[in-house]
Design a protein around this motif. Structure first.
Motif, mmCIF file in Angstrom:
data_model
loop_
_atom_site.group_PDB
_atom_site.id
_atom_site.type_symbol
_atom_site.label_atom_id
_atom_site.label_comp_id
_atom_site.label_asym_id
_atom_site.label_seq_id
_atom_site.Cartn_x
_atom_site.Cartn_y
_atom_site.Cartn_z
ATOM 1 N N ASP A 1 -5.744 66.947 27.606
ATOM 2 C CA ASP A 1 -4.812 67.464 28.607
ATOM 3 C C ASP A 1 -3.372 67.354 28.101
ATOM 4 O O ASP A 1 -2.576 68.269 28.252
ATOM 5 N N ALA A 2 -3.079 66.247 27.469
ATOM 6 C CA ALA A 2 -1.712 66.011 26.992
ATOM 7 C C ALA A 2 -1.287 66.995 25.913
ATOM 8 O O ALA A 2 -0.139 67.429 25.879
ATOM 9 N N ILE A 3 -2.209 67.373 25.041
ATOM 10 C CA ILE A 3 -1.828 68.288 23.959
ATOM 11 C C ILE A 3 -2.038 69.756 24.318
ATOM 12 O O ILE A 3 -1.790 70.636 23.495
ATOM 13 N N ALA A 4 -2.476 70.026 25.544
ATOM 14 C CA ALA A 4 -2.751 71.403 25.954
ATOM 15 C C ALA A 4 -1.491 72.260 26.022
ATOM 16 O O ALA A 4 -1.560 73.478 25.863
ATOM 17 N N ASP A 5 -0.366 71.661 26.234
ATOM 18 C CA ASP A 5 0.878 72.401 26.403
ATOM 19 C C ASP A 5 1.596 72.568 25.053
ATOM 20 O O ASP A 5 1.750 71.602 24.312
ATOM 21 N N PRO A 6 2.075 73.765 24.732
ATOM 22 C CA PRO A 6 2.766 73.993 23.456
ATOM 23 C C PRO A 6 4.034 73.153 23.280
ATOM 24 O O PRO A 6 4.360 72.745 22.164
ATOM 25 N N THR A 7 4.733 72.881 24.375
ATOM 26 C CA THR A 7 5.930 72.035 24.278
ATOM 27 C C THR A 7 5.556 70.635 23.842
ATOM 28 O O THR A 7 6.225 70.037 22.985
ATOM 29 N N ARG A 8 4.487 70.109 24.388
ATOM 30 C CA ARG A 8 4.068 68.754 24.007
ATOM 31 C C ARG A 8 3.553 68.721 22.571
ATOM 32 O O ARG A 8 3.776 67.752 21.850
ATOM 33 N N ARG A 9 2.875 69.786 22.155
ATOM 34 C CA ARG A 9 2.442 69.836 20.748
ATOM 35 C C ARG A 9 3.652 69.866 19.821
ATOM 36 O O ARG A 9 3.660 69.231 18.772
ATOM 37 N N HIS B 1 7.652 65.953 29.882
ATOM 38 C CA HIS B 1 6.650 66.169 28.839
ATOM 39 C C HIS B 1 6.394 64.874 28.055
ATOM 40 O O HIS B 1 5.242 64.547 27.741
ATOM 41 N N LEU B 2 7.445 64.146 27.757
ATOM 42 C CA LEU B 2 7.287 62.869 27.047
ATOM 43 C C LEU B 2 6.503 61.859 27.884
ATOM 44 O O LEU B 2 5.707 61.089 27.352
ATOM 45 N N THR B 3 6.708 61.885 29.191
ATOM 46 C CA THR B 3 5.965 60.985 30.084
ATOM 47 C C THR B 3 4.473 61.280 30.016
ATOM 48 O O THR B 3 3.647 60.363 29.957
ATOM 49 N N ILE B 4 4.118 62.537 29.996
ATOM 50 C CA ILE B 4 2.700 62.908 29.895
ATOM 51 C C ILE B 4 2.125 62.423 28.565
ATOM 52 O O ILE B 4 1.016 61.876 28.516
ATOM 53 N N LEU B 5 2.884 62.588 27.494
ATOM 54 C CA LEU B 5 2.426 62.106 26.187
ATOM 55 C C LEU B 5 2.317 60.580 26.175
ATOM 56 O O LEU B 5 1.388 60.030 25.572
ATOM 57 N N LYS B 6 3.246 59.911 26.851
ATOM 58 C CA LYS B 6 3.173 58.445 26.950
ATOM 59 C C LYS B 6 1.930 58.016 27.727
ATOM 60 O O LYS B 6 1.254 57.062 27.347
ATOM 61 N N ALA C 1 -0.832 59.415 27.835
ATOM 62 C CA ALA C 1 -2.013 59.610 26.989
ATOM 63 C C ALA C 1 -2.004 58.651 25.802
ATOM 64 O O ALA C 1 -2.911 58.671 24.983
ATOM 65 N N GLY C 2 -0.967 57.833 25.711
ATOM 66 C CA GLY C 2 -0.870 56.871 24.616
ATOM 67 C C GLY C 2 -0.372 57.467 23.315
ATOM 68 O O GLY C 2 -0.389 56.812 22.275
ATOM 69 N N LEU C 3 0.099 58.719 23.350
ATOM 70 C CA LEU C 3 0.534 59.391 22.134
ATOM 71 C C LEU C 3 1.980 59.093 21.747
ATOM 72 O O LEU C 3 2.377 59.322 20.608
ATOM 73 N N VAL C 4 2.758 58.614 22.696
ATOM 74 C CA VAL C 4 4.174 58.342 22.451
ATOM 75 C C VAL C 4 4.510 56.943 22.943
ATOM 76 O O VAL C 4 4.063 56.518 24.005
ATOM 77 N N LEU C 5 5.289 56.256 22.133
ATOM 78 C CA LEU C 5 5.826 54.944 22.504
ATOM 79 C C LEU C 5 7.336 55.087 22.607
ATOM 80 O O LEU C 5 7.941 55.918 21.915
ATOM 81 N N ASP C 6 7.952 54.288 23.459
ATOM 82 C CA ASP C 6 9.403 54.355 23.589
ATOM 83 C C ASP C 6 9.989 52.960 23.598
ATOM 84 O O ASP C 6 9.299 51.974 23.816
ATOM 85 N N ARG C 7 11.284 52.917 23.306
ATOM 86 C CA ARG C 7 12.025 51.654 23.385
ATOM 87 C C ARG C 7 13.473 51.966 23.690
ATOM 88 O O ARG C 7 14.002 53.008 23.317
#
Length: 109
Positions: A12-20, A51-56, A58-64
């Motif tokens: 679901d997270a990678i389904a969107d072209p912006t997130r890819r 978009h970053l929240t959705i990736l987060k 899914a565990g695909l993005v980490l932030d600090r």
């Protein structure tokens, strides 16, 4: 660094072209601040953040946080699920293409 538990499906997270595209950008650098990511898209900071929240999720993005700035980095390990799924179907298609090739050769004979 925030703890990111996978609560969203990776597919679901990678389904969107912006997130890819975000994943691609994050794969090119160790860390990228939000403002640097935002300028890469024809949308505002809030939309990129969503978009970053959705990736987060899914565990695909980490932030600090660094001062007032939020920096993001890629955590590619959840992509293994997609790689495994695609690999299964790659084998499936390879076998079927081999069978098709054999059938075509038999018809030519």
């Amino acid at each position: 660094m925030s703890e990111n538990k996978q609560i969203r499906d990776v597919f679901d997270a990678i389904a969107d072209p912006t997130r890819r595209r975000l994943i691609q950008l994050l794969s090119e650098k160790a860390e990228i601040p939000l403002h640097e990511l935002t300028v890469q898209f024809p949308m505002g900071r809030t939309a990129v953040s969503k978009h970053l929240t959705i990736l987060k999720e899914a565990g695909l993005v980490l932030d600090r946080k660094v001062g007032r700035e939020t920096r993001f980095r890629l955590n590619a390990s959840p992509l293994r699920e997609i790689q495994d799924w695609v690999a299964f179907y790659s084998k499936f298609w390879s076998k079927n293409m081999l069978r098709l090739g054999q059938l075509l050769e038999e018809e030519e004979e």
